[in-house]
Design a protein around this motif. Structure first.
Motif, PDB file in Angstrom:
ATOM      1  N   ALA A 447      42.443  66.879  51.548  1.00  0.00           N
ATOM      2  CA  ALA A 447      43.791  67.108  51.029  1.00  0.00           C
ATOM      3  C   ALA A 447      43.994  66.399  49.694  1.00  0.00           C
ATOM      4  O   ALA A 447      44.621  66.937  48.774  1.00  0.00           O
ATOM      5  CB  ALA A 447      44.827  66.631  52.047  1.00  0.00           C
ATOM      6  N   ILE A 448      43.453  65.194  49.574  1.00  0.00           N
ATOM      7  CA  ILE A 448      43.568  64.462  48.309  1.00  0.00           C
ATOM      8  C   ILE A 448      42.696  65.113  47.247  1.00  0.00           C
ATOM      9  O   ILE A 448      43.091  65.220  46.080  1.00  0.00           O
ATOM     10  CB  ILE A 448      43.200  62.982  48.524  1.00  0.00           C
ATOM     11  CG1 ILE A 448      44.220  62.326  49.462  1.00  0.00           C
ATOM     12  CG2 ILE A 448      43.138  62.241  47.195  1.00  0.00           C
ATOM     13  CD1 ILE A 448      43.850  60.915  49.883  1.00  0.00           C
ATOM     14  N   ALA A 449      41.525  65.596  47.635  1.00  0.00           N
ATOM     15  CA  ALA A 449      40.648  66.273  46.677  1.00  0.00           C
ATOM     16  C   ALA A 449      41.312  67.510  46.096  1.00  0.00           C
ATOM     17  O   ALA A 449      41.147  67.820  44.907  1.00  0.00           O
ATOM     18  CB  ALA A 449      39.328  66.641  47.344  1.00  0.00           C
ATOM     19  N   SER A 472      50.929  66.623  52.817  1.00  0.00           N
ATOM     20  CA  SER A 472      49.825  67.147  53.631  1.00  0.00           C
ATOM     21  C   SER A 472      49.173  66.043  54.458  1.00  0.00           C
ATOM     22  O   SER A 472      48.876  66.228  55.646  1.00  0.00           O
ATOM     23  CB  SER A 472      48.782  67.808  52.725  1.00  0.00           C
ATOM     24  OG  SER A 472      49.323  68.919  52.037  1.00  0.00           O
ATOM     25  N   VAL A 473      48.936  64.894  53.831  1.00  0.00           N
ATOM     26  CA  VAL A 473      48.291  63.785  54.531  1.00  0.00           C
ATOM     27  C   VAL A 473      49.182  63.263  55.650  1.00  0.00           C
ATOM     28  O   VAL A 473      48.707  62.944  56.750  1.00  0.00           O
ATOM     29  CB  VAL A 473      47.933  62.663  53.538  1.00  0.00           C
ATOM     30  CG1 VAL A 473      47.512  61.397  54.278  1.00  0.00           C
ATOM     31  CG2 VAL A 473      46.819  63.131  52.603  1.00  0.00           C
ATOM     32  N   LEU A 477      47.939  63.004  59.492  1.00  0.00           N
ATOM     33  CA  LEU A 477      47.931  61.753  60.247  1.00  0.00           C
ATOM     34  C   LEU A 477      48.782  61.870  61.506  1.00  0.00           C
ATOM     35  O   LEU A 477      48.399  61.386  62.581  1.00  0.00           O
ATOM     36  CB  LEU A 477      48.424  60.610  59.366  1.00  0.00           C
ATOM     37  CG  LEU A 477      47.522  60.233  58.189  1.00  0.00           C
ATOM     38  CD1 LEU A 477      48.181  59.133  57.353  1.00  0.00           C
ATOM     39  CD2 LEU A 477      46.146  59.782  58.664  1.00  0.00           C
ATOM     40  N   THR A 478      49.915  62.513  61.386  1.00  0.00           N
ATOM     41  CA  THR A 478      50.785  62.700  62.553  1.00  0.00           C
ATOM     42  C   THR A 478      50.094  63.543  63.608  1.00  0.00           C
ATOM     43  O   THR A 478      50.134  63.244  64.810  1.00  0.00           O
ATOM     44  CB  THR A 478      52.105  63.346  62.126  1.00  0.00           C
ATOM     45  OG1 THR A 478      52.764  62.499  61.170  1.00  0.00           O
ATOM     46  CG2 THR A 478      53.019  63.548  63.328  1.00  0.00           C
ATOM     47  N   ALA A 479      49.414  64.624  63.161  1.00  0.00           N
ATOM     48  CA  ALA A 479      48.708  65.491  64.104  1.00  0.00           C
ATOM     49  C   ALA A 479      47.574  64.757  64.799  1.00  0.00           C
ATOM     50  O   ALA A 479      47.216  65.084  65.935  1.00  0.00           O
ATOM     51  CB  ALA A 479      48.167  66.718  63.375  1.00  0.00           C
TER      52      ALA A 479
END
Length: 485
Positions: A447-449, A472-473, A477-479
């Motif tokens: 996602a960062i890429a 997105s991150v 993380l929540t998922a």
């Protein structure tokens, strides 16, 4: 209750399936009394000598050929064989998670990449008890203090009850009692260290005509840059598209390589090079991140000093571009080669620094399968394979060592053609920054890429791209079950 060995056939698993597998492995190991216990329990010094040990290992990424070169010496030292199953990276990851999920005893030793370990601390063996048992340290000198401190703590030291946490003090030489006192344990011994280093074409930097031209244009002496401001100036000077020459390369294609470029700059611009804090704060999206990404984009799109195609480049394309002589400088995780002698000689240096130094690094370690039937001998084997003499021998075949003493020997060898590279790598590993510790780091990195690539290609402003990545991150993380602040 006896645990039956199950050897899982290798097949293609999705990343989501792998994560579910890791969760199953952790849950089973934590809740079942069937798994072999940690530490000396089940691994006593008097454990019978096996007829062989099996090790799951990386091919290119772990320099398999270097390790295989030690197998005859291993046989001589231990009196039995070490069988190595070498797998390319994706297959290795799938095999590792699949084997540990069902607590298979097939492999005694497994190579671990740092992004995987937070999901696996409950199914690989903690080594604190082994390190304290003299009778188990009879085949090699372990000497934890000889491992490069940042490498050791980033790679091998975890808290099983809180695997996102990094050890709080990473500059002091490693000591098992201090690690235990802080609530951590050791989960392997580092064997192959990769760090972002800079290669440059010496012939260009030493050419009198180039030196005069640079002095005339900038009023300064041409030198290998040690700061990012110097780097940008030097890269601009060597950028001559009409001569098919550019100042540098970057790895801005969508992939872990782009994330690694960004996290290196993030640390240098005053941010947290881990990207995400141990408390799950999204540090990559803070103001230093926006400035770092703007600097990155400026060199790729706004005032380009890189070859065409950089927005889709990975590690491999970058190495090929530099090897062809299209760039004066390049950065990568291994020694580089030039395709022709006419391109001159190579030099190496640490990547530049800004407010701080923070080159990305990542290291492989050798860990013990907690379900192995031969844990005492597996421990002896990994102490021998990661010992100073073994690493020094493997470095002759290209291994990137993890011990200070080995680097000191390699750098001091006047006959070694790789001494300059090893000096740069040693200095890089001493100040580098690893990854956030997440069970789903691969998805987070991707996602960062995407954000890095979008900004670098000029399709979004850096601030906008990072804000989208943060959303997105947070969802990822929540998922994965994390409570994001």
């Amino acid at each position: 209750m006896d645990v039956q060995e199950v050897h899982v056939p290798l097949h293609r698993l999705t990343r989501r399936q792998l994560l579910r597998t890791a969760g199953l492995a952790a849950g089973v190991a934590a809740l079942s009394g069937c798994a072999a216990g940690p530490g000396p329990v089940g691994a006593r010094p008097g454990e019978p000598r096996p007829d062989r040990l099996r090790m799951l290992y990386a091919t290119v990424e772990g320099d398999l050929d270097a390790v295989r070169g030690l197998l005859p010496a291993f046989r001589d030292r231990f009196g039995f064989d070490l069988e190595i199953d070498g797998q390319p990276y994706d297959a290795l990851q799938q095999r590792t998670f699949a084997e540990l999920a069902v607590r298979s005893r097939h492999y005694d030793i497994m190579i671990m990449d740092t992004p995987w370990t937070p999901a696996l601390t409950k199914v690989i063996e903690p080594l604190g008890g082994y390190l304290r048992e003299p009778a188990l340290n009879d085949f090699a000198e372990v000497d934890l203090a000889d491992f490069i401190p940042k490498i050791f703590y980033d790679t091998a030291v975890y808290r099983e009850d809180s695997p996102t946490a990094h050890f709080p003090a990473t500059d002091a030489p490693a000591a098992v009692d201090a690690i235990s006192a802080a609530g951590f344990d050791v989960y392997g011994l580092p064997i192959q260290a990769n760090g972002l280093t800079m290669a440059y074409r010496k012939s260009l930097f030493e050419d009198p005509a180039e030196r005069d031209a640079f002095a005339g244009r900038t009023g300064k002496s041409l030198a290998v840059p040690s700061t990012w401001d110097e780097f940008r100036t030097v890269a601009a000077f060597f950028t001559r598209p009409g001569q098919r020459l550019y100042g540098t390369t970057w790895m801005a294609g969508v992939g872990d390589w782009a994330t690694d470029d960004f996290k290196t700059l993030l640390a240098c611009f005053g941010g947290d090079g881990h990207l995400i804090g141990d408390d799950l704060s999204l540090h990559f999206a803070d103001e230093p991140g926006a400035r770092a990404l703007a600097f990155y984009r400026d060199m790729i799109t706004d005032h380009p000093v890189v070859p065409p195609g950089t927005a889709s480049a990975s590690w491999d394309e970058t190495a090929s571009t530099f090897g062809a002589g299209l760039a004066a400088m390049s950065m990568n995780y291994h020694s580089m080669k030039l395709d022709s002698p006419r391109l001159g000689e190579l030099g190496y240096a640490p990547v530049p620094r800004g407010q701080a130094a923070g080159p990305h690094f990542g290291t492989y370690m050798l860990s013990i399968n907690r379900s192995s039937a031969h844990k005492a001998w597996a421990y002896r084997a990994i102490t021998w394979l990661t010992s100073s003499p073994a690493q020094l021998e493997m470095a002759k075949a290209g291994l990137h060592p993890t011990r200070t003493s080995v680097y000191d020997r390699l750098v001091a060898d006047p006959t070694s053609p790789d001494a300059e590279f090893y000096r740069a790598l040693r200095d890089t590993l001493a100040v580098g920054v690893g990854r956030a510790r997440l069970t789903n780091y691969t998805e987070v990195s991707q996602a960062i890429a995407v954000a890095v690539n979008t900004a670098a290609a000029g399709r979004a402003e850096p601030r906008t791209a990072l804000d989208q990545a943060a959303r997105s991150v947070r969802r990822l993380l929540t998922a994965a079950g994390y409570e994001v602040p």
